[in-house]
Each structure stands twice: as structure tokens, then as C-alpha cells.
Design a protein around this motif. Structure first.
Motif, PDB file in Angstrom:
ATOM      1  N   THR A   1      39.834  43.939  38.620  1.00  0.00           N
ATOM      2  CA  THR A   1      38.342  44.041  39.002  1.00  0.00           C
ATOM      3  C   THR A   1      37.927  45.440  39.285  1.00  0.00           C
ATOM      4  O   THR A   1      36.832  45.895  38.803  1.00  0.00           O
ATOM      5  CB  THR A   1      37.949  43.000  39.944  1.00  0.00           C
ATOM      6  OG1 THR A   1      38.479  41.733  39.760  1.00  0.00           O
ATOM      7  CG2 THR A   1      36.441  42.992  39.993  1.00  0.00           C
TER       8      THR A   1
ATOM      9  N   SER B   1      40.939  33.702  47.743  1.00  0.00           N
ATOM     10  CA  SER B   1      39.508  33.882  46.917  1.00  0.00           C
ATOM     11  C   SER B   1      39.812  34.259  45.742  1.00  0.00           C
ATOM     12  O   SER B   1      40.654  35.108  45.332  1.00  0.00           O
ATOM     13  CB  SER B   1      39.088  35.155  47.901  1.00  0.00           C
ATOM     14  OG  SER B   1      37.590  35.255  47.462  1.00  0.00           O
ATOM     15  N   PRO B   2      39.076  33.252  44.876  1.00  0.00           N
ATOM     16  CA  PRO B   2      39.294  33.594  43.343  1.00  0.00           C
ATOM     17  C   PRO B   2      38.401  34.636  42.795  1.00  0.00           C
ATOM     18  O   PRO B   2      38.738  34.778  41.641  1.00  0.00           O
ATOM     19  CB  PRO B   2      38.855  32.289  42.736  1.00  0.00           C
ATOM     20  CG  PRO B   2      37.845  31.580  43.724  1.00  0.00           C
ATOM     21  CD  PRO B   2      38.376  32.231  45.239  1.00  0.00           C
ATOM     22  N   ASP B   3      37.798  35.412  43.606  1.00  0.00           N
ATOM     23  CA  ASP B   3      36.928  36.493  42.922  1.00  0.00           C
ATOM     24  C   ASP B   3      36.740  37.371  44.024  1.00  0.00           C
ATOM     25  O   ASP B   3      36.461  37.205  45.299  1.00  0.00           O
ATOM     26  CB  ASP B   3      35.498  36.083  42.346  1.00  0.00           C
ATOM     27  CG  ASP B   3      34.779  37.012  41.903  1.00  0.00           C
ATOM     28  OD1 ASP B   3      35.260  37.804  41.248  1.00  0.00           O
ATOM     29  OD2 ASP B   3      33.542  36.904  41.943  1.00  0.00           O
TER      30      ASP B   3
ATOM     31  N   ILE C   1      44.280  40.708  41.213  1.00  0.00           N
ATOM     32  CA  ILE C   1      42.976  40.641  40.636  1.00  0.00           C
ATOM     33  C   ILE C   1      42.096  41.615  41.304  1.00  0.00           C
ATOM     34  O   ILE C   1      41.508  42.286  40.525  1.00  0.00           O
ATOM     35  CB  ILE C   1      42.464  39.271  41.118  1.00  0.00           C
ATOM     36  CG1 ILE C   1      43.122  38.070  40.474  1.00  0.00           C
ATOM     37  CG2 ILE C   1      41.018  39.067  41.306  1.00  0.00           C
ATOM     38  CD1 ILE C   1      42.912  36.728  40.655  1.00  0.00           C
TER      39      ILE C   1
ATOM     40  N   THR D   1      35.040  40.455  43.130  1.00  0.00           N
ATOM     41  CA  THR D   1      33.766  41.308  42.595  1.00  0.00           C
ATOM     42  C   THR D   1      32.757  41.935  43.499  1.00  0.00           C
ATOM     43  O   THR D   1      32.623  43.186  43.558  1.00  0.00           O
ATOM     44  CB  THR D   1      33.103  40.600  41.496  1.00  0.00           C
ATOM     45  OG1 THR D   1      34.220  40.047  40.590  1.00  0.00           O
ATOM     46  CG2 THR D   1      32.332  41.855  40.584  1.00  0.00           C
ATOM     47  N   ALA D   2      32.584  40.951  44.526  1.00  0.00           N
ATOM     48  CA  ALA D   2      31.452  41.301  45.473  1.00  0.00           C
ATOM     49  C   ALA D   2      32.154  42.304  46.396  1.00  0.00           C
ATOM     50  O   ALA D   2      31.531  43.374  46.714  1.00  0.00           O
ATOM     51  CB  ALA D   2      30.748  40.272  46.075  1.00  0.00           C
ATOM     52  N   GLU D   3      33.261  42.116  46.872  1.00  0.00           N
ATOM     53  CA  GLU D   3      33.832  42.979  47.948  1.00  0.00           C
ATOM     54  C   GLU D   3      34.300  44.200  47.373  1.00  0.00           C
ATOM     55  O   GLU D   3      33.962  45.312  48.075  1.00  0.00           O
ATOM     56  CB  GLU D   3      35.451  42.371  48.216  1.00  0.00           C
ATOM     57  CG  GLU D   3      35.246  41.342  49.312  1.00  0.00           C
ATOM     58  CD  GLU D   3      35.072  39.913  48.677  1.00  0.00           C
ATOM     59  OE1 GLU D   3      34.762  39.767  47.437  1.00  0.00           O
ATOM     60  OE2 GLU D   3      35.575  38.756  48.999  1.00  0.00           O
TER      61      GLU D   3
END
Lengths: 417, 290
Positions: free
Chosen positions: A260, A227-229, A256, A231-233
Motif C-alpha cells: 500500500t 486489519s484487512p486494510d 500489505i 490505506t487510511a493509516e
């Protein structure tokens, strides 16, 4: 740390370097019998490691440890109970492939090895263990972490290092104990883990362990490695207000996530890796000095209090011009477990050596644990991961209490919300 | 809860821009060449390595490296099309598909041989830059990537609308035989389309390097999502791909925030299957719908 997937920090060594190693090893193999006939016998020991392919970088580090130990033993007069017999290492390359693991193991057994060491990946271990059982050959697992590798009533398979269960529960236990003595008890725990076999196993243990240790698992977030992101998790984790965030992942994802979490002001007492591929990795720390400062990680380690460990590290540094890694420590120590068994067996007979390994009670070692002893399944009953914290750009042992080399910084101010 | 919602929306939109640019290239190639390019992610990976090495060796900022990698990968794309794809123009469709898969595997293993499996990162001064808007985190490099992706996609859209080459590409995409009959050099235009698609994805790669990492299989992080986006936006629909990118980014991010476990993947791929079943031409229509 090993896994069933490619490891994020792996760097394949060049074919040439592998061939040099093989060449050196076979030169020893060729030279030894000539000497052996004149003086003592030799003890053939095979290793099967992914020395080329995606895990090559770490396999090489483990192999360095093996070679260091073998040369130390041979230099100090070999196996005394066998009239000074020298250990000859026979190489096998799995490329982290199941079929090659099997065929290399079979080949080495054919060549008359007394025992096998390897194979890093749990997936390869699952398969090779059938070959070693069938051929009644002792098999010392190296860096293999999956719990169920030793299930099924095996007789010839032994694991010195902590399995996934020990890795997860003892790390969380150490953390909770440390927090208590620091006067900031942990009540709410969250975990983020990659959703493959390795991370999911860790997540299951942390969840099952919650009732026993009296913490509440407030959020469990499996995630896709690629996954490239995140932030939501991580926002979801933040909203659950945990005291502790555990992260079981590989290199890129763990990096990452930590970045983050810092930017989100995640608001926990500490960020703790569970056998994390990045958080106590010297390369990762060197490249991310500010980010990694005061990160925790539960991982294989050496005992910093042990004078012998210090001597081994010096010898390693001198020979390879690098700091010995935790994989090197594992490789070094597993050879000495075998050496101890060979001394007691006074034989190269596989059955007798198996008997001796099963009766191991080795207190003279460089790990963060009590004596190395195996139970009926072949697990080291005292296997313990170290609790590490990055301080001034270096991972130091902050738990369990009797191996501590520095005072932990806890709660970590920078993760405060 | 409202904070979590807004945070998820913002990070979803920021991610969606990059998905959109990656998918735009893929969509363009599909529209003109009628092939599904599995090598798209691998080309992105090569683009990221190009930006990485330009930064490490020459000290060129990843954003500025676009000026080098854009033209370079346009040429590389044309070359791949000319050498590998064009000769198999008349082969069965599944053969062409396997061909691009082969190209992808070749590039990934080439990268593994050349640069090892090591994870590499580009640390620029703005890598860690971020700010808060009413407690909602906005990471500067992700914002730049999303904004840059939208700008480049819009510029390309303008190019397709206004220039002769762009019109030729559209003509070819809508009516290949007709385009050939009115004297368009279709083989060359197919090469140009593949080149533009490759340049798009290389630029997207350059935009993500400041906050991501570079590794031989890094393209896979974006490649599969790009397929979903292309289907969602309509195969061959350039602007649809951009909008589809935002939809997928949002779905992924909101799924991660409000659904348990790894369900976010399920949301995205569920969307993929539903669109294929109910609206196979995509939400915004296929090649004709531009």
C-alpha cells in the motif's frame, strides 16, 4: 525474530519429521553412554523449542543450527578440557505452550542436563526461567526478544542476541548514521507497529529514543495485526511527511503495508523494518521481488566478512540443501557460547558452567558484533542487530560500517512521492 | 487534510463492500436459523484456500473460481447444517452457539494440519493495479471486490424477493411456525439458507484473495467485523447488512485516519455497543424490516 504471538511465517513440521529428529537425537543419546564409559564422558545439553505448533517452521531452522554446531564440535574431538567429552543434545518440545515449556525443562533438568537452550517465545521464557533458576541450571535464551525476560535478578539466564531495546535503538541509530554519511540527514521519523507486546515495545523505544538521537517522531501508528486494510493509516503517515517510515510487524501485515505504501507513493527516503518478520525473510523476498527491492530491515544476522561464517554457511547448505537462516545462525552460535564456557569450566557441574558463561569473552563468533560478553543481568553487552537492505533479491549487510558488504542505496528513489 | 479525508472515505467504502457481503451471509443464516454462526469466518478461510488452490493447481483466476467455489460452498453449507446443526435444532441456544464455535475451531485446525501456518498469496497480473483520482488512491482489486460484493448481494436480494425459494426463506425468517403450517419444507429451507450464507462468504473470500493473503486464521480478520455489521444493520436484515458494511468500513477508515493510535477499533466497537443499547433492532430494523 520471536514473539509472544504466533509468528506469521511459521510452518509446523510434520509429526513424522519431529519424531525422526527425536529418534535421531535419542539414538545418539543411547549410543553415547556406551562409548562414553569406554572413552570420555558426555555433556548433556537440553533444548526446549516449539518444534511442533505454530512456530515449528522457524524452530526447526534454529534446531538445524544447533545440530550443525554440536556435530562440528563432536567431530572435532568434543570438549577438550573434559577429555574429549561429546555433547549430547536432549530434545524437548514446547509447542509454544507455557505449561509444556515448564514440564519439558523440568524433565530435562531431571535427566541431568548441564544447560538448557531455548525457548523462542518470550512468553514461554518468562515461565521457564523460574524453573531453571530454582534448579540452578544455566539457561541460554534463543530468539527471545522481550526486554524484561532478564529482569528480576536472575543468575542462570543469559541472552546472546539483541533484546528489543537494542534491536530498535541500534537499528534506528545505524539508519541515521548511514543517512548522514549519504548526505541526506533524517529529521522526521514515523513508525507503524502492530499493537501487541512486540510492536508496542519497539514503538516505545523509538519514541523514547527520539530526543537522544535528535529526530522528531512525527507519527506513531499502532495497528491491529488482522486489519484487512492499512490505506487510511498510511495516508495519515504520508500527510505527516516523514523522512523515514519504520515498520515493526509480522508477515501478512508487513506485506500489505509495503504494497500500500508503494501505491500511495508514500514519499519517504526509506522503508525500514524493525525486527520485521517479512522484510529480510528469503521467502517473502522471493515471492515479492519488485516490492522488496531496496527495503531495509534491522535484524539478527551473521557477519558477512567472517571467513568462519562463510564456512558455516557452506556446511549448512551441504547438510540441509538450504541457505542458513538468521535463526539457524543464532542456534549455531549459542552452542559455541556454551562450548567456550565448558572448555573454561572443565566441568559439567551446572554452577561451574554458569560461572564460566558469566565470564564469557568470546571474539571468535559469526555475529555482527564485538566480543560476546554478558553483564550481571545476563544480557550480551555487545549484541548488535545488522542493518540489512534487499539488493538484487538478497538481503545484504549495509551497517554497522565495519560489517558492511555492499553500499546502501539511500535515499531509495522508488519511495519518493 | 481534505486529501486525507477523501482517501479515508474511498478506502473505507472499498473495504465496506466486502464486510457487507460477509455480513449478508451471516445475517441470512441468523434470520432463518436463529443461530449466531461463529464458523462463518472459518468457512470464508476455506473458501479462500479453495480459490488459492484452484489458482495454483489449475491456474484458474480467483474471480472465475467463484463459479466453482460458490456451488461447492453452497453444498458444504447445506451439509454442515444437515449434519451438525439440524440435529441440535431443539438444544439450548448457547449450545448451538458453542457448536458453531466448535466447527470454526475444527476447520481452522484442519487447515493448520493440511496447509501449515504459512502465509500464501495469489499473485495475479492485476494484483498491483491501481489508479489515482485527484490524488486519491483506488486499488483495482479492492474496487472489484467491493463492486462484486454489492452486485452479488443485490442479486441475492432479488432472489429472496422474486423466487419461490426466496419467498420461502423470507417466510421462514418472519414466521417459522406459519411457514411450516402452509407446507414449506422448513428443514430443507434452513439448509438452503445456511448454504447461501456459506456461498456468500466463500465468494467474498475469492474476491479478497488477489489483494490479501491466505492463512488458517485469516477469517478472523473479517468475522468480528461481520458481527458488528449484522448488529448494525439489524439481525436478519439482508440489505441492512450491506449498508452496515459500508458504515463500518467508513468508521474504521476515518477512525484510522483521524484518531490517534489503535482507536479505530474502539470507534467500530463503540458503535456496536451503542447500537445494541439504543437500537437493539439495528439501524434498519430487524427481520421484519425488509
Amino acid at each position: 525474530m520471536s514473539s509472544d504471538q504466533r509468528d506469521p511465517v511459521a510452518t509446523p513440521i510434520g509429526r513424522r519429521r519431529f519424531l525422526t529428529t527425536m529418534g535421531a537425537a535419542s539414538a545418539v543419546a543411547l549410543a553415547a553412554p556406551a562409548r562414553g564409559r569406554a572413552q570420555a564422558r558426555e555433556v548433556k545439553v537440553g533444548y526446549i523449542l516449539p518444534v511442533t505448533g505454530p512456530l515449528a517452521f522457524e524452530a526447526q531452522l534454529a534446531l538445524n543450527g544447533l545440530l550443525l554446531a554440536v556435530d562440528e564440535i563432536n567431530g572435532a574431538g568434543g570438549i577438550k578440557s573434559l577429555g574429549g567429552a561429546k555433547i549430547t543434545l536432549l530434545p524437548g518440545d514446547t509447542q509454544n505452550k507455557v505449561e509444556l515449556g515448564n514440564s519439558e525443562a523440568a524433565r530435562l533438568i531431571d535427566q541431568g542436563v548441564t544447560a538448557l537452550i531455548g525457548p523462542f517465545s518470550s512468553l514461554v521464557a518468562f515461565s521457564v526461567r523460574q524453573v531453571t533458576e530454582k534448579n540452578k541450571t544455566p539457561f541460554l535464551l534463543l530468539a527471545t526478544v522481550a526486554d524484561n525476560v532478564l529482569e528480576g535478578g536472575l543468575h542462570y539466564c543469559f541472552r546472546m542476541q539483541p533484546n528489543a531495546r537494542a534491536m530498535a535503538t541500534l537499528t534506528v541509530g545505524n539508519m541515521i548514521e548511514m543517512a548522514k554519511s549519504a548526505g541526506t540527514p533524517i529529521k522526521r521519523v514515523a513508525i507503524m507497529h502492530e499493537d501487541g507486546n512486540f510492536g508496542t515495545t519497539m514503538g516505545n523505544h523509538v519514541e523514547a529514543f527520539a530526543g537522544k538521537m535528535g529526530y522528531e517522531l512525527v507519527q506513531r501508528v499502532p495497528y491491529n495485526l488482522r486489519s484487512p486494510d492499512f490505506t487510511a493509516e498510511l495516508s495519515k503517515v504520508k500527510a505527516a511527511r516523514p523522512d523515514l517510515l519504520l515498520i515493526s510487524g509480522y508477515y501478512g501485515d508487513s506485506k500489505i503495508i509495503a504494497e500500500t505504501a508503494a501505491k500511495l507513493r508514500i514519499g519517504v527516503h526509506a522503508l525500514v523494518g524493525l525486527a520485521n518478520a517479512a522484510y529480510s525473510n528469503p521467502k517473502f523476498i522471493a515471492e515479492n521481488r519488485e516490492l522488496t527491492d531496496q527495503l531495509f530491515d534491522g535484524n539478527y544476522w551473521h557477519n558477512p566478512q567472517s571467513p568462519r561464517a562463510r564456512a558455516v554457511f557452506e556446511a549448512y547448505q551441504k547438510r540441509y540443501s538450504a541457505t542458513m537462516s538468521n535463526h539457524g545462525v543464532q542456534g549455531y552460535q549459542v552452542v559455541f557460547v556454551l562450548k567456550d564456557a565448558l572448555e573454561r569450566a572443565a566441568s559439567t557441574d551446572r554452577e561451574k558452567v554458569r560461572e564460566a558463561i558469566a565470564k564469557t569473552n568470546l571474539a571468535d563468533h559469526i555475529l555482527t558484533q564485538d566480543a560476546i560478553r554478558f553483564d550481571d543481568a545476563g544480557e550480551n553487552v555487545n549484541a548488535t542487530p545488522a542493518l540489512l537492505q534487499v539488493q538484487s533479491g538478497k538481503p545484504v549487510v549495509v551497517g554497522p560500517a565495519r560489517f558492511v558488504e555492499a553500499k546502501p542505496v539511500f535515499p531509495v528513489p522508488k519511495w519518493k512521492g | 487534510m481534505t486529501w486525507l479525508f477523501f482517501q479515508a472515505v474511498v478506502s473505507g467504502l472499498l473495504l465496506g463492500g466486502v464486510y457487507g457481503l460477509v455480513a449478508s451471509g451471516l445475517s441470512l443464516i441468523f434470520g432463518v436459523l436463529r443461530i449466531i454462526n461463529f464458523a462463518h469466518g472459518a468457512i470464508m478461510m476455506l473458501g479462500m484456500y479453495a480459490s488459492y488452490w484452484l489458482f495454483v493447481l489449475v491456474g484458474l483466476d480467483p474471480y472465475l473460481s467463484i463459479l466453482v467455489t460458490g456451488p461447492l460452498f453452497f453444498a458444504l453449507g447445506m451439509l454442515i447444517q444437515r449434519i451438525v446443526i439440524e440435529p441440535n435444532r431443539d438444544a439450548a441456544e448457547h449450545n448451538q452457539l458453542l457448536l458453531t464455535l466448535g466447527v470454526a475451531l475444527f476447520f481452522e485446525n484442519l487447515a493448520l494440519v493440511l496447509w501449515q501456518g504459512d502465509f500464501r498469496t495469489v499473485r495475479v497480473w492485476y494484483s498491483g493495479a491501481s489508479f489515482l483520482v485527484a490524488d486519491v488512491l483506488v486499488e483495482v482489486p479492492r474496487l472489484v471486490a467491493a463492486g462484486g460484493a454489492v452486485l452479488i448481494a443485490l442479486a441475492l436480494w432479488g432472489f429472496l424477493r422474486l423466487t419461490d425459494a426466496g419467498k420461502a426463506i423470507r417466510a421462514l425468517s418472519e414466521e417459522p411456525e406459519g411457514a411450516s403450517l402452509v407446507g414449506i419444507d422448513v428443514a430443507r429451507i434452513r439448509g438452503v439458507a445456511f448454504g447461501i450464507g456459506s456461498a456468500c462468504v466463500a465468494v467474498a473470500g475469492a474476491l479478497v484473495t488477489p489483494f490479501f493473503y491466505v492463512a488458517p486464521d485469516v477469517g478472523e480478520s473479517f468475522n468480528i467485523m461481520a458481527f458488528v455489521v449484522v448488529v448494525l444493520g439489524g439481525m436478519g436484515n439482508f440489505l441492512g447488512a450491506l449498508v452496515g458494511g459500508f458504515i463500518v468500513g467508513l468508521a474504521e477508515s476515518l477512525g484510522a485516519a483521524f484518531l490517534p493510535g489503535s482507536l479505530k477499533q474502539l470507534v467500530v466497537f463503540g458503535l456496536f455497543v451503542i447500537v445494541l443499547l439504543l437500537r437493539p433492532e439495528g439501524l434498519f430494523g430487524g427481520r421484519g424490516g425488509r
